[in-house]
Design an enzyme around this catalytic site. Structure first.
Site, PDB file in Angstrom:
ATOM      1  N   ARG A  93       8.342   2.845  -3.631  1.00 59.41           N
ATOM      2  CA  ARG A  93       8.711   3.597  -4.801  1.00 59.41           C
ATOM      3  C   ARG A  93       9.581   3.158  -5.948  1.00 59.41           C
ATOM      4  NH1 ARG A  93      12.466   6.574  -0.162  1.00 59.41           N
ATOM      5  NH2 ARG A  93      11.914   4.535   0.807  1.00 59.41           N
TER       6      ARG A  93
ATOM      7  N   CYS B 253       0.563   5.861  -0.694  1.00 60.31           N
ATOM      8  CA  CYS B 253      -0.226   6.994  -0.893  1.00 60.31           C
ATOM      9  C   CYS B 253       0.205   7.359  -2.434  1.00 60.31           C
ATOM     10  CB  CYS B 253       0.287   8.115   0.032  1.00 60.31           C
ATOM     11  SG  CYS B 253      -0.015   7.800   1.563  1.00 60.31           S
TER      12      CYS B 253
ATOM     13  N   GLU C  43      -5.992  -1.651   1.785  1.00 54.61           N
ATOM     14  CA  GLU C  43      -5.788  -1.431   3.411  1.00 54.61           C
ATOM     15  C   GLU C  43      -6.697  -0.597   4.153  1.00 54.61           C
ATOM     16  OE1 GLU C  43      -1.463  -0.040   5.126  1.00 54.61           O
ATOM     17  OE2 GLU C  43      -2.567   1.481   3.792  1.00 54.61           O
TER      18      GLU C  43
ATOM     19  N   TYR D  30      -1.619   4.874  13.563  1.00 54.70           N
ATOM     20  CA  TYR D  30      -2.773   5.115  13.271  1.00 54.70           C
ATOM     21  C   TYR D  30      -3.584   4.309  14.488  1.00 54.70           C
ATOM     22  CZ  TYR D  30      -1.829   7.246   9.047  1.00 54.70           C
ATOM     23  OH  TYR D  30      -1.254   8.012   7.932  1.00 54.70           O
TER      24      TYR D  30
ATOM     25  N   CYS E  58       7.893  11.704  -4.888  1.00 55.49           N
ATOM     26  CA  CYS E  58       6.540  11.204  -4.739  1.00 55.49           C
ATOM     27  C   CYS E  58       5.752  11.483  -3.596  1.00 55.49           C
ATOM     28  CB  CYS E  58       6.572   9.611  -5.199  1.00 55.49           C
ATOM     29  SG  CYS E  58       8.088   8.770  -4.176  1.00 55.49           S
TER      30      CYS E  58
ATOM     31  N   PRO F  69       0.889  -1.188   0.080  1.00 57.16           N
ATOM     32  CA  PRO F  69      -0.178   0.015  -0.051  1.00 57.16           C
ATOM     33  C   PRO F  69       0.977   1.394   0.020  1.00 57.16           C
ATOM     34  CG  PRO F  69      -0.630  -1.631   1.483  1.00 57.16           C
ATOM     35  CD  PRO F  69       0.429  -2.185   0.992  1.00 57.16           C
TER      36      PRO F  69
HETATM   37 FE1  SF4 Z   1      11.886   7.198  -6.171  1.00 52.69          FE
HETATM   38 FE2  SF4 Z   1      12.054   9.867  -6.329  1.00 52.69          FE
HETATM   39 FE3  SF4 Z   1      10.360   8.549  -8.055  1.00 52.69          FE
HETATM   40 FE4  SF4 Z   1       9.809   8.808  -5.374  1.00 52.69          FE
HETATM   41  S1  SF4 Z   1       9.875  10.294  -7.026  1.00 52.69           S
HETATM   42  S2  SF4 Z   1       9.879   6.828  -6.818  1.00 52.69           S
HETATM   43  S3  SF4 Z   1      11.769   8.584  -4.549  1.00 52.69           S
HETATM   44  S4  SF4 Z   1      12.446   8.443  -8.128  1.00 52.69           S
END
Ligand code: SF4
Ligand code: ADP
Length: 678
Positions: free
Chosen positions: A318, A31, A104, A174, A347, A29
């Site tokens: 990520r 965001c 979730e 939480y 992200c 999970p």
């Molecule tokens: Fe990785 Fe940066 Fe992309 Fe997030 S924004 S997935 S930390 S490369």
């Protein structure tokens, strides 16, 4: 190319309770900044993950009923039949590619102020909520009964929507984590105090979820393996006891640690696989499938994780954002095509700002539905034309790559010998080495395209550009830091900064140093540059004073979940930190500071001054060429040369400029609409 057989363990199916994951790639999970308000955007993004080979794809935290909302943060909901319909689109998109869909179920407890519903927040105790000066009400036994009933009803709705794995979410501070925490939960009604009392509600929810949906759905728990009161260890064996008391009913353990800044660690401070030691210990006790995360981008590390039995599934948020197609690339023996996450947390920052997910490495993230961008497929151009891209920083590299993939004949001209633009200097700053992956991925992909020619050490003048006679010209010549101090504080700059002591961040990164004595850095930008320069100079043994108008160091990096680490690092490096002050002017041997609240001034010794304020777009070439509009089909500036920003913006802009070249631009808008039938 078929995959190397040694990667076979990553492609073994795994039985998780009554369902079977097709492989070991598990998108945990995470965001999205989309939540319930952008159901099409959300469904399209999750679907692409499954298409890329993730065997399990989960939702973000999903509020189970209006008793807990997280406004204004974006979160998913499974409150009613409308949500069932929306979330069914997520599940069916995931199923369409043979993956399992996980959900979730979430209740924020006293962390969430229920700003949307105005329902009184509930928690194991009455405590201040995280963002608002209001407190929760202490749940009584009837509240607990009602919560259990609502959780079960939500689990049934989740199954109706098509989900295969249903989470009991007992981590990340939480509600259920609050019940587990001995510092918080001293209730004397059988649901607190003793360890048995504190874990009772978790056990009841697991039993009831199992009973409600366990015949067809797997029941997962997300929990921390260390003690929230003494993070990093489990000295009292409480988590061990919890694991042992629930393992009979749990089908999948999604294990993490209580230090969110490590779990969500940026590469500046944490490397791949930083949770392994914690998880490996607990895994031995469990005897059920275990998943955990560690920002794994290396197929070798993933393989090692599974083969050594640290976990059964490779958990990723990520890495799956930066490259939704990692599993398929490993499957197809295309390891060198993996676009590795750089650990910048842009992200995460998007979610924190309430906007759809974006990613430095993957410009299509969040654009799958709105713009119809696919992370791997760039449609061929209707007509092959000649395109010239000037500048090989993040924007120019991405533009050239996308144009090349469209089939155009592309020339990429770069003034320097090395490709990468700003990345070359910035990735030499402390901790930022992994960011060079932005360059490396693109340079390698470009090397595979016969229709792209790269000219290095080729600084282009307007005459050079005109001589090439390209149909389309994209100017990606970047920007440089202003020395005038022009920025938020001094909109027009500050005349006294025109002083030999003033050095720009570019000059410092190029190796220039001021005369011996204290160096004052003024951080008006509030992201990573000023703090990284301060760290670098302090580590060289120089005396550094960091000044910011904000109340904390590197204030924007709260959004990337690294601010506290940055501030701690500067303190450890001996940097003197002065917050809530601006640098007003330079005086002989001194800098004059002013309090941003009172205007009261003070002076500091200053032998060198680095204003980290704003940047000047290097758009002279574009301006010169703009005077000759008839010489091209199109001329545009992209990236920092248009509007300086962080790297993700430049990559996205380079991609957009190339994708939209000669194509109709369609940007759909995702929104809940009124019911036309009423
Ligand atoms: Fe990785 Fe940066 Fe992309 Fe997030 S924004 S997935 S930390 S490369
Ligand atoms: P962005 O982040 O927008 O990609 P960068 O500053 O990282 O911008 O990269 C800009 C690149 O453009 C640098 O590598 C720089 O050397 C190159 N460049 C600037 N001017 C010219 C020019 N006239 N001809 C060729 N390359 C140029």
């Amino acid at each position: 190319m078929p995959r190397e057989p040694r990667f076979d363990p990553l492609f073994q199916p795994l039985k998780i309770g009554p369902v079977t994951a097709p492989n070991r790639f598990y998108q945990v999970p995470h965001c999205t900044g989309m939540g319930f308000a952008m159901p099409e955007t959300l469904a399209a993004m999750r679907k692409v993950k499954a298409e890329g080979g993730w065997g399990v794809v989960c939702t973000e935290y999903c509020s189970m009923d209006p008793g807990s909302d997280d406004h204004p943060a974006p979160y998913a909901t499974i409150w009613d039949q409308g949500d069932v319909r929306n979330m069914a689109k997520v599940a069916s998109g995931v199923h369409a590619h043979g993956a399992l869909a996980g959900i979730e179920l979430w209740h924020g407890g006293f962390r969430s102020a229920n700003l949307l519903s105005r329902v009184t927040p509930l928690g194991p105790i009455s405590q201040l909520t995280a963002t608002t000066p209001v407190q929760s009400a202490r749940m009584d036994l009837s509240d607990i009964r009602e919560y259990r009933r609502a959780h079960k009803a939500a689990a049934l709705r989740a199954r109706e929507a098509g989900f295969d794995i249903i989470y009991v979410y007992a981590a990340h501070t939480y509600l259920l984590a609050q019940f587990l925490n001995r510092n918080i939960n001293q209730r004397d009604d059988g649901y607190g105090g003793s360890l048995e009392g504190r874990i009772r509600l978790v056990r009841e929810l697991l039993d009831e979820t199992k009973e409600a949906v366990g015949d067809t759905c797997a029941v997962a728990i997300r929990m921390e393996v260390d003690d929230e009161v003494t993070p990093g260890s489990d000295p009292r064996g409480e988590k061990r006891f919890l694991l042992e008391s629930i393992r009979d009913v749990v089908d999948l353990f999604d294990l993490t640690i209580s230090d969110y800044y490590q779990e969500m660690g940026v590469s500046r401070f944490h490397r791949q696989g930083s949770l392994e030691a914690h998880i490996a210990e607990m895994k031995k006790l469990v005897g059920k499938p275990v998943v955990s995360v560690g920002r794994y981008t290396s197929p070798e590390a993933m393989l090692n994780l599974i083969k050594s039995g640290i976990t059964d599934l490779v958990g990723a948020a990520r890495p799956s954002i930066a490259d939704p197609f990692i599993p398929n690339k490993i499957r197809d023996g295309r390891l060198d095509d993996i676009r590795e996450c750089i650990g910048c947390n842009i992200c995460y920052a998007s979610d924190g700002q309430g906007v759809p997910l974006r990613c430095t490495q993957n410009p299509s993230m969040g654009e799958e539905w709105r713009r119809g961008w696919h992370p791997e497929i760039v449609p061929a151009a209707p007509k092959r034309e000649r395109a010239l891209v000037v500048g090989a920083g993040p924007a120019g590299l991405e533009a050239a790559l996308t144009l090349g993939r469209q089939g155009h004949e592309v020339i990429l001209a770069e003034a320097s010998r090395e490709l990468g633009g700003r990345l070359l200097a910035e990735t030499k700053l402390p901790g930022l080495q992994e960011w060079i992956r932005v360059r490396d991925y693109r340079a390698h992909q470009l090397s595979k395209l016969d229709n792209v020619t790269i000219y290095r050490e080729s600084r282009m003048s307007a005459a050079d550009v005109l001589e090439i006679g390209a149909d389309h010209v994209l100017i990606a010549t970047g920007s440089h830091w202003r020395k005038s101090g022009s920025g938020r504080h001094h909109l027009a700059g500050e005349p006294s900064f025109a002083d030999p002591r003033t050095l720009s961040p570019d000059e410092i990164m190029a190796g220039k140093r001021p005369a011996p004595g204290p160096i004052v850095i003024f951080d008006d930008e509030e992201y990573y540059m000023a703090s990284a320069l301060a760290e670098m100079l302090a580590k060289e043994g120089l005396q550094v004073v960091y000044v910011t108008g904000a109340g904390i160091v590197s204030a924007w990096s709260v959004k990337t979940a690294e601010q506290s680490l940055v501030q701690a690092r500067l303190i450890e490096c001996g940097v003197e930190i002065i917050v809530s002050h601006s640098v007003e002017a330079l005086a002989p041997q001194e800098a004059e500071l002013a309090c941003v609240y009172t205007g009261r001034t003070r002076r500091l010794p200053c032998a060198g001054f680095i204003p980290v304020t704003s940047r000047e777009p290097d758009d002279a070439l574009w301006r010169e060429l703009s005077a000759e509009p008839d010489r091209f089909h199109s001329l545009q500036r992209v990236g920092d040369c248009k509007a300086p920003g962080h790297i993700a913006i430049a990559v996205h802009d380079g991609h957009r400029a190339a994708r939209e070249l000669g194509q109709p631009v369609v940007v759909k808008r995702d929104r809940p609409l009124v019911d036309a039938a009423e």
